[in-house]
Design a protein around this motif. Structure first.
Motif, mmCIF file in Angstrom:
data_model
loop_
_atom_site.group_PDB
_atom_site.id
_atom_site.type_symbol
_atom_site.label_atom_id
_atom_site.label_comp_id
_atom_site.label_asym_id
_atom_site.label_seq_id
_atom_site.Cartn_x
_atom_site.Cartn_y
_atom_site.Cartn_z
ATOM 1 N N TYR A 162 110.472 132.106 -31.631
ATOM 2 C CA TYR A 162 112.002 132.053 -31.544
ATOM 3 C C TYR A 162 112.648 133.318 -31.050
ATOM 4 O O TYR A 162 112.050 134.361 -30.826
ATOM 5 C CB TYR A 162 112.502 132.087 -33.239
ATOM 6 N N HIS A 163 114.072 133.018 -30.603
ATOM 7 C CA HIS A 163 114.621 133.997 -30.175
ATOM 8 C C HIS A 163 115.664 134.549 -31.492
ATOM 9 O O HIS A 163 115.889 133.789 -32.308
ATOM 10 C CB HIS A 163 115.517 133.854 -28.893
ATOM 11 N N ALA A 164 116.027 135.774 -31.436
ATOM 12 C CA ALA A 164 116.978 136.178 -32.726
ATOM 13 C C ALA A 164 118.162 135.487 -32.690
ATOM 14 O O ALA A 164 118.661 135.258 -33.825
ATOM 15 C CB ALA A 164 117.053 137.709 -32.261
ATOM 16 N N ALA A 165 118.623 135.042 -31.462
ATOM 17 C CA ALA A 165 119.952 134.298 -31.569
ATOM 18 C C ALA A 165 119.729 132.768 -32.299
ATOM 19 O O ALA A 165 120.651 132.444 -32.808
ATOM 20 C CB ALA A 165 120.230 133.869 -30.108
ATOM 21 N N ASP A 166 118.510 132.326 -32.422
ATOM 22 C CA ASP A 166 118.391 131.137 -33.057
ATOM 23 C C ASP A 166 118.319 131.354 -34.469
ATOM 24 O O ASP A 166 118.936 130.438 -35.062
ATOM 25 C CB ASP A 166 116.932 130.576 -32.613
ATOM 26 N N ILE A 167 117.738 132.581 -34.957
ATOM 27 C CA ILE A 167 118.150 132.863 -36.570
ATOM 28 C C ILE A 167 119.691 133.257 -36.856
ATOM 29 O O ILE A 167 119.750 133.003 -37.892
ATOM 30 C CB ILE A 167 117.006 134.035 -36.797
ATOM 31 N N ILE A 168 119.911 133.863 -35.954
ATOM 32 C CA ILE A 168 121.587 134.385 -36.261
ATOM 33 C C ILE A 168 122.268 132.750 -36.334
ATOM 34 O O ILE A 168 123.185 132.688 -37.315
ATOM 35 C CB ILE A 168 122.017 134.973 -35.491
ATOM 36 N N LYS A 169 121.999 131.913 -35.584
ATOM 37 C CA LYS A 169 122.669 130.603 -35.672
ATOM 38 C C LYS A 169 122.483 130.024 -36.941
ATOM 39 O O LYS A 169 123.360 129.311 -37.621
ATOM 40 C CB LYS A 169 122.411 129.763 -34.552
ATOM 41 N N MET A 170 121.276 129.940 -37.534
ATOM 42 C CA MET A 170 120.769 129.468 -38.922
ATOM 43 C C MET A 170 121.704 130.023 -39.883
ATOM 44 O O MET A 170 122.319 129.233 -40.592
ATOM 45 C CB MET A 170 119.346 129.715 -38.897
ATOM 46 N N ILE A 171 121.883 131.339 -39.829
ATOM 47 C CA ILE A 171 122.538 131.968 -40.876
ATOM 48 C C ILE A 171 124.019 131.839 -41.021
ATOM 49 O O ILE A 171 124.648 131.456 -41.885
ATOM 50 C CB ILE A 171 122.462 133.403 -40.768
ATOM 51 N N LYS A 172 124.641 131.797 -39.751
ATOM 52 C CA LYS A 172 126.113 131.534 -39.507
ATOM 53 C C LYS A 172 126.386 129.837 -40.060
ATOM 54 O O LYS A 172 127.394 129.602 -40.476
ATOM 55 C CB LYS A 172 126.446 131.579 -38.046
#
Length: 216
Positions: free
Chosen positions: A48-58
């Motif tokens: 995963y890229h960090a941006a993928d996890i940030i999108k999940m949280i948002k």
């Protein structure tokens, strides 16, 4: 020296060299197997890229990742809308629970950053935060972070500096047992609503717990 004695000496030398070659062969095979196992373990991780996890949280989705490799800096202050709480402080709320187990973080993991280059921005985790059996290759900075529920970093390895200064833990279960900190580990002026377990933790660098307060 008789011919029979010479024969037995040659036979003993041949047997010795045969044993040495077999032993070396086994050692090489074991090393090859170990390297193959290590490569297989890394290659079997979901990336995963960090941006993928940030999108999940948002999007309000709970994060539950196991056996994953995360690239880039994971900055939790990018996971919500910043709100100014004082003249110089900004906070961001993370409303979903986070669960990472046996994950490899290649970049920094941050709960604190700068907002517009002048405000100190920190993260409020409204749900539980779990990083169990994880490997952090970059810096971990949870300075001034608030965790409303339980926090768990048990059995994790910190390869770079780890900062948990001015951390506020409001949950009753706070696990840092069996962690390994290769460099500086700081937990100063922090507050815990319950006990914090550092049982069997290994600190290879400086470890600072000055003014850590536990209510129990």
């Amino acid at each position: 020296m008789t011919k029979s004695q010479i024969y037995f000496i040659k036979l003993a030398v041949l047997l010795l060299f045969s044993f040495f070659n077999v032993s070396c062969g086994k050692g090489g095979a074991n090393n090859a197997e170990a390297k193959e196992s290590e490569n297989t373990s890394s290659s079997s991780m979901t990336e995963y890229h960090a941006a993928d996890i940030i999108k999940m949280i948002k999007r309000g989705k709970p994060v539950q990742l196991m056996n994953c490799m995360i690239w880039d800096d994971l900055d939790f202050t990018q996971c919500g809308d910043p709100r100014i709480t004082s003249g110089i402080a900004v906070e961001v709320d993370v409303e979903v629970p986070l669960y990472f187990n046996h994950c490899l973080f290649m970049g920094n993991v941050l709960g604190k950053s700068k907002y517009r280059d002048k405000f100190s921005c920190s993260t409020n985790f409204r749900r539980s935060v779990t990083f169990s059996d994880c490997d952090f290759r970059g810096e971990v900075d949870f300075t001034k972070v608030v965790v409303a529920d339980n926090i768990d970093f048990s059995k994790s390895t910190f390869g770079d500096n780890a900062k948990f200064d001015l951390l506020e833990l409001r949950g009753g279960i706070n696990r840092f047992y069996e962690i390994t900190a290769d460099k500086s580990f700081s937990f100063t002026s922090s507050y815990s609503n319950g006990n914090i377990s550092f049982m069997d933790a290994i600190f290879k660098g400086d470890a600072n717990f000055h003014k850590l307060i536990c209510s129990e």
